[in-house]
Design an enzyme around this catalytic site. Structure first.
Site, mmCIF file in Angstrom:
data_model
loop_
_atom_site.group_PDB
_atom_site.id
_atom_site.type_symbol
_atom_site.label_atom_id
_atom_site.label_comp_id
_atom_site.label_asym_id
_atom_site.label_seq_id
_atom_site.Cartn_x
_atom_site.Cartn_y
_atom_site.Cartn_z
ATOM 1 N N CYS A 2 1.217 -1.374 -0.207
ATOM 2 C CA CYS A 2 -0.257 -0.288 0.124
ATOM 3 C C CYS A 2 0.949 0.854 0.142
ATOM 4 O O CYS A 2 1.816 1.175 0.655
ATOM 5 C CB CYS A 2 -0.757 0.502 0.820
ATOM 6 S SG CYS A 2 -2.353 -1.237 1.232
ATOM 7 N N ARG A 27 3.973 -0.415 -4.694
ATOM 8 C CA ARG A 27 3.471 -1.456 -3.038
ATOM 9 C C ARG A 27 2.164 -1.774 -3.489
ATOM 10 O O ARG A 27 1.641 -1.882 -1.965
ATOM 11 C CB ARG A 27 3.763 0.406 -2.313
ATOM 12 C CG ARG A 27 4.700 1.298 -2.504
ATOM 13 C CD ARG A 27 4.733 1.967 -1.766
ATOM 14 N NE ARG A 27 4.774 1.814 -0.563
ATOM 15 C CZ ARG A 27 5.520 1.480 0.953
ATOM 16 N NH1 ARG A 27 6.680 1.890 0.226
ATOM 17 N NH2 ARG A 27 5.597 0.995 1.948
ATOM 18 N N TRP A 73 -2.805 -2.657 -1.560
ATOM 19 C CA TRP A 73 -3.015 -3.960 -1.952
ATOM 20 C C TRP A 73 -3.412 -4.630 -0.929
ATOM 21 O O TRP A 73 -3.019 -4.726 0.448
ATOM 22 C CB TRP A 73 -1.165 -4.306 -1.221
ATOM 23 C CG TRP A 73 -0.433 -5.989 -2.086
ATOM 24 C CD1 TRP A 73 -0.304 -6.841 -2.685
ATOM 25 C CD2 TRP A 73 -0.106 -6.274 -0.533
ATOM 26 N NE1 TRP A 73 -0.275 -7.803 -2.618
ATOM 27 C CE2 TRP A 73 -0.366 -7.970 -1.353
ATOM 28 C CE3 TRP A 73 -0.595 -6.662 0.572
ATOM 29 C CZ2 TRP A 73 0.214 -9.334 -0.045
ATOM 30 C CZ3 TRP A 73 -0.725 -8.239 0.992
ATOM 31 C CH2 TRP A 73 -0.520 -9.361 0.638
ATOM 32 N N ASN A 99 -1.435 1.985 5.721
ATOM 33 C CA ASN A 99 -1.140 1.223 5.717
ATOM 34 C C ASN A 99 -0.596 0.646 6.906
ATOM 35 O O ASN A 99 -0.601 0.550 7.451
ATOM 36 C CB ASN A 99 -0.044 1.925 4.652
ATOM 37 C CG ASN A 99 1.318 1.107 4.311
ATOM 38 O OD1 ASN A 99 2.547 1.339 4.495
ATOM 39 N ND2 ASN A 99 1.118 -0.233 4.005
ATOM 40 N N GLY A 100 -1.001 -0.752 6.147
ATOM 41 C CA GLY A 100 -0.583 -1.902 7.456
ATOM 42 C C GLY A 100 -2.423 -2.570 8.238
ATOM 43 O O GLY A 100 -2.755 -2.768 7.218
ATOM 44 N N GLU A 486 16.959 -18.100 -6.826
ATOM 45 C CA GLU A 486 15.902 -16.830 -7.966
ATOM 46 C C GLU A 486 15.805 -17.070 -8.603
ATOM 47 O O GLU A 486 14.544 -15.917 -8.794
ATOM 48 C CB GLU A 486 17.988 -15.748 -7.438
ATOM 49 C CG GLU A 486 17.606 -14.579 -7.970
ATOM 50 C CD GLU A 486 16.740 -13.971 -7.154
ATOM 51 O OE1 GLU A 486 15.878 -14.208 -6.008
ATOM 52 O OE2 GLU A 486 16.090 -12.289 -7.466
ATOM 53 N N LYS A 490 12.280 -15.591 -9.615
ATOM 54 C CA LYS A 490 11.556 -14.500 -10.866
ATOM 55 C C LYS A 490 10.612 -15.017 -11.679
ATOM 56 O O LYS A 490 9.708 -14.612 -11.990
ATOM 57 C CB LYS A 490 13.291 -13.975 -11.492
ATOM 58 C CG LYS A 490 14.460 -13.747 -11.050
ATOM 59 C CD LYS A 490 14.067 -12.231 -10.560
ATOM 60 C CE LYS A 490 13.266 -12.189 -9.184
ATOM 61 N NZ LYS A 490 13.674 -11.580 -8.149
ATOM 62 N N GLU A 493 7.001 -15.588 -10.258
ATOM 63 C CA GLU A 493 6.562 -14.234 -9.312
ATOM 64 C C GLU A 493 6.431 -13.313 -11.050
ATOM 65 O O GLU A 493 5.146 -13.280 -10.986
ATOM 66 C CB GLU A 493 7.405 -13.998 -8.250
ATOM 67 C CG GLU A 493 8.523 -12.944 -8.693
ATOM 68 C CD GLU A 493 9.177 -12.356 -8.093
ATOM 69 O OE1 GLU A 493 8.715 -11.765 -7.278
ATOM 70 O OE2 GLU A 493 10.558 -11.779 -8.281
ATOM 71 N N HIS A 509 16.471 -36.827 -4.999
ATOM 72 C CA HIS A 509 15.789 -37.401 -4.069
ATOM 73 C C HIS A 509 14.579 -37.325 -4.354
ATOM 74 O O HIS A 509 13.863 -36.506 -2.869
ATOM 75 C CB HIS A 509 16.653 -36.948 -2.861
ATOM 76 C CG HIS A 509 17.779 -37.384 -2.437
ATOM 77 N ND1 HIS A 509 17.963 -38.466 -1.974
ATOM 78 C CD2 HIS A 509 19.350 -36.807 -3.055
ATOM 79 C CE1 HIS A 509 19.350 -38.836 -2.504
ATOM 80 N NE2 HIS A 509 20.146 -37.661 -2.745
ATOM 81 N N LYS A 608 6.001 -4.277 -4.231
ATOM 82 C CA LYS A 608 7.357 -4.095 -3.688
ATOM 83 C C LYS A 608 7.754 -3.994 -2.507
ATOM 84 O O LYS A 608 8.670 -4.904 -2.314
ATOM 85 C CB LYS A 608 7.487 -2.855 -4.212
ATOM 86 C CG LYS A 608 9.462 -2.692 -4.050
ATOM 87 C CD LYS A 608 9.845 -3.956 -5.686
ATOM 88 C CE LYS A 608 11.082 -3.241 -5.135
ATOM 89 N NZ LYS A 608 11.522 -4.364 -6.191
HETATM 90 C C1 F6R Z 1 11.405 -11.300 -5.456
HETATM 91 C C2 F6R Z 1 11.206 -10.040 -3.977
HETATM 92 C C3 F6R Z 1 11.103 -10.374 -2.880
HETATM 93 C C4 F6R Z 1 11.216 -9.388 -1.683
HETATM 94 C C5 F6R Z 1 11.104 -9.582 -0.328
HETATM 95 C C6 F6R Z 1 11.886 -8.737 0.274
HETATM 96 O O1 F6R Z 1 11.314 -11.041 -6.078
HETATM 97 O O2 F6R Z 1 11.137 -8.872 -4.646
HETATM 98 O O3 F6R Z 1 11.260 -11.567 -2.944
HETATM 99 O O4 F6R Z 1 13.031 -9.298 -1.832
HETATM 100 O O5 F6R Z 1 9.519 -9.093 -0.702
HETATM 101 O O6 F6R Z 1 11.901 -7.525 0.118
HETATM 102 P P1 F6R Z 1 12.999 -6.424 0.361
HETATM 103 O O7 F6R Z 1 14.747 -6.696 0.605
HETATM 104 O O8 F6R Z 1 12.574 -4.813 0.725
HETATM 105 O O9 F6R Z 1 13.180 -6.935 2.238
#
Ligand code: F6R
Length: 613
Positions: A2, A27, A73, A99-100, A486, A490, A493, A509, A608
Site C-alpha cells: 500500500c 507498493r 494491496w 497502510n498496515g 532466485e 523470478k 513471480e 531425492h 514491492k
Molecule cells: C522477489 C522480491 C521479494 C523481496 C522480498 C524482501 O523478486 O522482490 O522476494 O526480495 O519481499 O524484500 P526486501 O528486500 O525489501 O526486504
C-alpha cells in the site's frame, strides 16, 4: 504494501497526489483512491490501477489544496471500489488512508457495533476511522489529534495513516507504527508519502517518522510528537534521490531497465569501497563494529525472498573465506521460532526496501537478545537503516520493478566485499588469494555488460520455445544453488509458471519424478569445481527426456552438445559467478512473462515492499 500520499499547501492537490500514487503504485495496485478537501470533503475510489482512478476523478470536479491518496494491496476484503481507501467514518467526520494491518480490528468492530456504528466495507481501516470518530464524539474537549491518539492507543498492529477531519479542515494528521511515512518540507506546503519518491520533485528536505510518531500538519506548521503525547525532536534529512531514476529511461519496463543497469549499479556498490589498486576494501559503515564482527562467535544472516537468496550466497562466501560459522534464516521463521542468540553473535538483516515487516521484527528480536545488529539495505532513511547499529548501503538506486534484480546483485556484491574484508582481517586467506578474488569481483561489471549485449536476443528465442511450460525446474550447486532458487523465484513471480529451485544434487531425492519431455530444466552449470557433478545431473535429466537449458562457460563444447539450449557467460571465479549467472535467468523470466502477456513490473498479488506480516 500500500502506498500513501498527502499534500497540504497552496497548489492544486490532485495532480500532485495522482503523480505520487503512480510512483508508489509498485507498493500495491489492486485499487486506489483519494480525498480532496475544498470546503467539503470529496472521496474518489476505484478498483484497479491508479490510471483508472485518474480517469474517474478527471471526469468530475476535483479542486482542493489539501488531500490524501492511497494505492492498495488488499489485506482485509477483496479489491473493490468499496474496500478501496480512503475510508470515511459513519458520520463523515474522519477520512483515513492506511497502510498496515489492525490486528484486533474484529474486536474493535464488535465494540463499535455495540455503540451503533455500521460499516460499509470489509476493511480494518474503516474500523479505525470509526474508532477515531467515536473518541472525537465523546467529549467536546477532544480535538482531532487527541481522537487519533486515543484510537491508536487501542490498536494492536501496524499502521501508517493520514487523516482528514471534516471539523478541522485545515490539517492532515499522520502517524506511523511499523509502516513507513515520510514528510517533505516545502515552502508553505508539505508532502506526505510512504517513501520519498513522490516528494523528491518538490523538496529534498524530509522528516522520516519513527514508530509511534504522530504529526499535525497545516500549510504553515508541522508539529511532531509521540502518540503518548511526549515531544519528539525533529530530525530533518536530506534526500539524494534523482528524479531521473524514477522513469523507464527508454526501456519498455522498469524490470528490463533495472536488469540492464546492473553493471553500473555494481560499480556504484563498489564506489569508494574497492580501492583502484585493489589493495583494500573499505566499508566505512562497519568501521566502528568491525572488531566485534571479527571476533564474533557466529554470523546470522536474515532476509525474505530474494534478499534471503542473497543471504545464502553470503553464507557460502563467509564460511569458505572468513571461516566463521554462519546461519541463514527467513525473517518470518526467525522472529517466531525462539532462536538461541548470544551477545557475541552478529546478526545481519538484508532488505532492499528496509521496510519488510518480518525483517524488522527479526531486527528487534536480535537487538533485544543483545546481538550486534547490522543492515545491508538499499533505501537510505528506511527503518532498517535507521534502527541497525551499523551497516552497508547497497547504492543500487531506486528499484521500481516489483521483481528484484539489481538490488539482488548489489546485495551479493556487498556480501562478497564483506566476506573478503573479514577473511583478510581474520587472516583466513592469503594476500594473493585476496588479490585474485578482488580483481575477479572488479571484473564483474564488464563481464555483465558482455552478457547483456550478447545474450538478450538468444534468451528471447529460448523464451519463445518454453513460454507455454506449466512447470519448470532450476538446478545449481554451491554458490549457484541460491542462484537457481532466485531464477525460479523470478520466473514464478512474473510469469506465473510453477518453478522450483533445487540443489542439483538433491534432484534424485524427489524432483526427478517431475522430469518428462514437457519439463524445461534450467541448469546453472559454468566450469567450476562442481562441473563434473552437474554434468552428471544434466545426463540424468536428459536420460528422462527433460529439456535442458544450461548456463555455460563460453567455449564449453561438452555441454553445448549435450543440452537443448545454452546461454554462454564469460569465465569467472566461482565465488563471484552468482553475479553473472543470475543475469540470463532474470532475462529469461522477463521475456517469458512478456510473451505470456503478464504485467512484468506489477505482477498479480505482489507488492514491492511487504510492510505487513
Ligand atoms: C522477489 C522480491 C521479494 C523481496 C522480498 C524482501 O523478486 O522482490 O522476494 O526480495 O519481499 O524484500 P526486501 O528486500 O525489501 O526486504
Amino acid at each position: 504494501m500500500c502506498g500513501i500520499v498527502g499534500y497540504i499547501g497552496k497548489k492544486e492537490a490532485f495532480p500532485i497526489l495522482i503523480k505520487g500514487l503512480k510512483l508508489l503504485e509498485y507498493r500495491g495496485y489492486d485499487s486506489a483512491g483519494l480525498a480532496l478537501q475544498n470546503g467539503s470533503l470529496v472521496v474518489y475510489r476505484k478498483k484497479g490501477k491508479v490510471a483508472e482512478l485518474e480517469e474517474f476523478v478527471l471526469s468530475q470536479k476535483h479542486d482542493g489544496v489539501i488531500g490524501i491518496g492511497h494505492t492498495r494491496w488488499a489485506t482485509h476484503g477483496e479489491p473493490s471500489d468499496k474496500n478501496a481507501h480512503p475510508h470515511t467514518s459513519m458520520n463523515g467526520l474522519f477520512t483515513i488512508v492506511h497502510n498496515g494491518i489492525i490486528e484486533n480490528y474484529a474486536k474493535l468492530k464488535d465494540d463499535l457495533k455495540e455503540q451503533g456504528y455500521t460499516f460499509k466495507s470489509e476493511t480494518d481501516t474503516e474500523v479505525l476511522s470509526n474508532l477515531v470518530e467515536y473518541f472525537y464524539s465523546q467529549d467536546e474537549a477532544i480535538n482531532a489529534e487527541m481522537a487519533v491518539q486515543l484510537a491508536l492507543s487501542k490498536v494492536v498492529g501496524a499502521y501508517g495513516i493520514a487523516v482528514l477531519c471534516q471539523a478541522e479542515p485545515d490539517k492532515i494528521i499522520v502517524a506511523r507504527k511499523g509502516s513507513p511515512l515520510v514528510v517533505g518540507l516545502g515552502n508553505g506546503e508539505y508532502f506526505i508519502a510512504s517513501d520519498a519518491s513522490p516528494i523528491v520533485e518538490f523538496t529534498n528536505q524530509v522528516v522520516y517518522l519513527n514508530d509511534e510518531d504522530i504529526a499535525v500538519i497545516t500549510k504553515d506548521s508541522f508539529t511532531l510528537k509521540n502518540v503518548q503525547n511526549t515531544p519528539v525532536t525533529l530530525k530533518i534529512s536530506h534526500l539524494n534521490l534523482e528524479i531521473g531514476e524514477l522513469d523507464k529511461g527508454g526501456f519498455d519496463h522498469f524490470m528490463l531497465k533495472e536488469i540492464f543497469e546492473q553493471p553500473k549499479t555494481i560499480e556504484e556498490t563498489f564506489r569508494g569501497r574497492l580501492r583502484p589498486d585493489y589493495s583494500e576494501i573499505v566499508l566505512g559503515g562497519l568501521l566502528n563494529v568491525f572488531p566485534k564482527i571479527q571476533n564474533a562467535d557466529r554470523i546470522i544472516i536474515i532476509g525474505c525472498g530474494t534478499s534471503w537468496h542473497a543471504a545464502l550466497i553470503g553464507e557460502y562466501l563467509l564460511e569458505e573465506y572468513a571461516q566463521i560459522p554462519v546461519e541463514v534464516d527467513y525473517a518470518s521463521e526467525f522472529r517466531y521460532r525462539k532462536p538461541v542468540i548470544g551477545k557475541n553473535d552478529v546478526v545481519i538483516l538484508i532488505s532492499q526496501s528496509g521496510e519488510t515487516a518480518d525483517t524488522l521484527a527479526a531486527l528487534h528480536l536480535a537487538k533485544e537478545k543483545g546481538a550486534t545488529v547490522l543492515g545491508i539495505c538499499n533505501v537510505v532513511g528506511s527503518t532498517l537503516a535507521r534502527e541497525t547499529e551499523a551497516g552497508v548501503f547497497t547504492h543500487a538506486g531506486i528499484e521500481i520493478g516489483v521483481a528484484s534484480t539489481k538490488a539482488f546483485t548489489a546485495q551479493v556484491t556487498v556480501l562478497t566485499m564483506f566476506a573478503l574484508k573479514l577473511a583478510r582481517a581474520r587472516k583466513t586467506i592469503t594476500q594473493e588469494e585476496y588479490s585474485v578474488l578482488v580483481r575477479e569481483l572488479a571484473a564483474i561489471p564488464e563481464k555483465g555488460r558482455q552478457i547483456l549485449l550478447q545474450s538478450n536476443d538468444k534468451i528471447k528465442a529460448i523464451a519463445e520455445k518454453y513460454k507455454d511450460a506449466i512447470n519448470s525446474l532450476y538446478l545449481g550447486r554451491g554458490y549457484l544453488f541460491p542462484v537457481a532458487l532466485e531464477g525460479a523465484l523470478k520466473l514464478k513471480e512474473i510469469s506465473y509458471i510453477h518453478a522450483e529451485g533445487y540443489a542439483a544434487g538433491e534432484m534424485k531425492h524427489g524432483p526427478i519424478a517431475l522430469v518428462d519431455d514437457n519439463l524445461p530444466v534450467i541448469v546453472v552449470a559454468p566450469q567450476d569445481d562442481y562441473y563434473e557433478k552437474i554434468v552428471s545431473n544434466i545426463q540424468e535429466v536428459k536420460a528422462r527426456k527433460g529439456n535442458v537449458i544450461a548456463i555455460v562457460t563460453e567455449g564449453d563444447k561438452t555441454l553445448k552438445e549435450m543440452v537443448n539450449d545454452f546461454i554462454e557467460i564469460p569465465a569467472s571465479h566461482p565465488a563471484v559467478a552468482p553475479l553473472l549467472t543470475v543475469i540470463p535467468l532474470q532475462l529469461l523470466a522477463y521475456h517469458i512473462a512478456l510473451m505470456k502477456g503478464c504485467n512484468v513490473d506489477q505482477p498479480r498479488n505482489l507488492a514491492k515492499s511487504v510492510t505487513v506480516e
